[in-house]
Write a protein that holds these residues in place. Structure first.
Motif, PDB file in Angstrom:
ATOM      1  N   TYR A  56      11.602  43.522 100.783  1.00 35.09           N
ATOM      2  CA  TYR A  56      12.179  42.951 102.003  1.00 35.09           C
ATOM      3  C   TYR A  56      11.491  41.650 102.362  1.00 35.09           C
ATOM      4  O   TYR A  56      10.263  41.608 102.491  1.00 35.09           O
ATOM      5  CB  TYR A  56      12.015  43.967 103.143  1.00 35.09           C
ATOM      6  N   ASN A  57      12.266  40.570 102.492  1.00 36.54           N
ATOM      7  CA  ASN A  57      11.667  39.293 102.902  1.00 36.54           C
ATOM      8  C   ASN A  57      12.349  38.696 104.135  1.00 36.54           C
ATOM      9  O   ASN A  57      12.195  37.518 104.415  1.00 36.54           O
ATOM     10  CB  ASN A  57      11.661  38.287 101.729  1.00 36.54           C
ATOM     11  N   GLY A  58      13.108  39.515 104.837  1.00 34.69           N
ATOM     12  CA  GLY A  58      13.729  39.050 106.086  1.00 34.69           C
ATOM     13  C   GLY A  58      14.975  38.206 105.886  1.00 34.69           C
ATOM     14  O   GLY A  58      15.599  37.778 106.856  1.00 34.69           O
ATOM     15  N   SER A  96      19.555  29.584 102.802  1.00 34.95           N
ATOM     16  CA  SER A  96      18.725  30.283 101.825  1.00 34.95           C
ATOM     17  C   SER A  96      17.291  29.881 102.170  1.00 34.95           C
ATOM     18  O   SER A  96      17.003  28.690 102.264  1.00 34.95           O
ATOM     19  CB  SER A  96      19.127  29.806 100.432  1.00 34.95           C
ATOM     20  N   ILE A  97      16.445  30.850 102.410  1.00 41.80           N
ATOM     21  CA  ILE A  97      15.120  30.514 102.948  1.00 41.80           C
ATOM     22  C   ILE A  97      14.019  30.721 101.921  1.00 41.80           C
ATOM     23  O   ILE A  97      13.776  31.839 101.476  1.00 41.80           O
ATOM     24  CB  ILE A  97      14.808  31.352 104.214  1.00 41.80           C
ATOM     25  N   GLY A  98      13.368  29.639 101.519  1.00 48.02           N
ATOM     26  CA  GLY A  98      12.180  29.734 100.672  1.00 48.02           C
ATOM     27  C   GLY A  98      10.964  29.390 101.517  1.00 48.02           C
ATOM     28  O   GLY A  98      10.944  29.618 102.726  1.00 48.02           O
ATOM     29  N   GLY A 131      19.799  23.523 100.093  1.00 43.17           N
ATOM     30  CA  GLY A 131      18.671  23.172 100.955  1.00 43.17           C
ATOM     31  C   GLY A 131      17.319  23.486 100.338  1.00 43.17           C
ATOM     32  O   GLY A 131      16.281  23.338 100.977  1.00 43.17           O
ATOM     33  N   ARG A 132      17.338  23.958  99.094  1.00 41.85           N
ATOM     34  CA  ARG A 132      16.067  24.231  98.403  1.00 41.85           C
ATOM     35  C   ARG A 132      15.654  22.968  97.676  1.00 41.85           C
ATOM     36  O   ARG A 132      16.425  22.420  96.892  1.00 41.85           O
ATOM     37  CB  ARG A 132      16.228  25.374  97.392  1.00 41.85           C
ATOM     38  N   ILE A 133      14.444  22.506  97.932  1.00 42.96           N
ATOM     39  CA  ILE A 133      13.988  21.286  97.276  1.00 42.96           C
ATOM     40  C   ILE A 133      12.807  21.597  96.358  1.00 42.96           C
ATOM     41  O   ILE A 133      12.061  22.544  96.583  1.00 42.96           O
ATOM     42  CB  ILE A 133      13.580  20.214  98.321  1.00 42.96           C
TER      43      ILE A 133
HETATM   44 MG    MG Z   1      13.396  33.893  98.018  1.00 41.58          MG
END
Ligand code: MG
Ligand code: FAD
Ligand code: MG
Length: 308
Positions: free
Chosen positions: A60-62, A223-225, A303-305
């Motif tokens: 789980y990463n939210g 998409s959250i990194g 949006g991932r750089i």
């Molecule tokens: Mg990820």
């Protein structure tokens, strides 16, 4: 709310979604996606690994994907124990919800947005998670596989881990719902019952659920990194883009439980932390549509750089 109650709520959310009229192609597709995920969980997974004795853990990463999977997982837990238990000849003791907390694991790898960190901790409470969090000082200097090695040393009873990965994710194309880890990973079974889900279905179900979602999605993230590798999705920028249509107006206006409570028809995004707001002002001067305005899987990660 305990694990039994939240599982029952997730069950009711899921059942309500499955009973929606087929108003849009997205809703029709999402119902099919839910049915297949439920089949994997109830027929193929819970019959081989017990969800109550620590054999299964949940990664789980939210993020929106594992949140959707968590809602379905809890829904299936309720069905597995309560509905199945009720019609069997087991005694009363067994009919009580048999677990208090759900074993989960979060690998805190790099600079995590405070908004996301808080969301993980708030939802751990809400969904009764027993969350193992790797120590960032350790996990930021090693790959994810090694962090799971550390996790398994502490929870050696773990045989399988649920993952909210989808076919459209990088390297996700040829994955299977149930498969062993690769040879450079510690040995366990990967349970991936969300592979077939499209981005549009993720949002349709999540917005209908009326559950709180991470505040970063409200300001254009899709998409959250880590903070070093993520910005709001440029396709959602209000500067230089056409006006974007909202595909999920119906889900938002008719979301689960809203009628009864007479709630305002808004999406429950978690609070955007001040430090993240400040950070956001340093990376962009534009406003963004919320993440759920984007339904094209092929640009979900725009949006991932790359780290520079
Ligand atoms: Mg990820
Ligand atoms: P996301 O959408 O961010 O993540 C997809 C899912 O991965 C999430 O829904 C969540 O369930 C899980 N996840 C992602 N990041 C975290 C985190 N920091 N902490 C906890 N869970 C997280 N790759 C291989 O090449 N071979 C393997 O054998 C292999 N086994 C894996 C086993 C597990 C339990 C996990 C979590 C990952 C594994 N991976 C493996 C990596 C996996 O294929 C993805 O690359 C990885 O999950 C990152 O996903 P993402 O950031 O691209 O997408
Ligand atoms: Mg994802």
């Amino acid at each position: 709310m305990g694990l039994g109650e939240i599982s029952e709520l997730c069950y009711r959310i899921t059942e309500s979604y499955l009973q929606l009229p087929n108003r849009t192609d997205i809703i029709t597709e999402t119902k099919d996606a839910i049915r297949l995920t439920r089949e994997y969980l109830l027929d193929d997974i819970f019959t081989r690994w017990s969800p109550i004795n620590g054999q299964i853990s949940f990664s789980y990463n939210g993020g929106k994907d594992c949140q959707v999977l968590l809602l379905l997982y809890l829904s299936c837990l309720w069905e597995f124990f309560y509905i199945n238990g009720k019609t069997s000849q087991f005694d009363y003791e067994y009919q009580k919800f048999p677990m208090k907390l759900l074993p989960t694991v979060f690998i805190d790898q790099d600079a995590t947005f405070i908004t996301l960190e808080k969301f993980i901790s708030e939802t751990s409470q809400r969904y009764s998670l027993s969350l193992y969090e790797s120590r960032r000082e350790v996990s930021k200097n090693q790959n994810m596989a090694d962090s799971f090695r550390d996790f398994l040393k502490i929870y050696p009873e773990t045989e399988a881990i649920v993952i909210g990965i989808r076919h459209t994710d990088p390297y996700g194309e040829s994955l299977k719902p149930i498969q062993k880890t690769d040879s450079n990973w510690p040995e366990f079974i990967r349970l991936q019952p969300l592979l077939h889900w499209k981005l549009a279905s993720i949002w349709s179900f999540l917005l209908f659920s009326n559950e709180p979602i991470c505040g970063l999605y409200g300001v254009g993230f899709t998409s959250i990194g880590s903070m070093e590798s993520t910005v709001p999705n440029p396709y959602l920028s209000k500067k230089g883009n056409d006006v974007l249509p909202l595909q999920f107006e119906w889900e938002i206006n008719n979301a689960f439980g809203k009628e009864k409570e007479g709630e305002t028809k808004t999406v429950h995004v978690s609070n955007l932390e001040e430090s993240d707001q400040e950070w956001l002002a340093t990376v962009t001067d534009s406003d963004y549509y919320p993440g759920w305005y984007l339904i094209d899987d092929s640009i979900e990660r725009a949006g991932r750089i790359k780290k520079g």
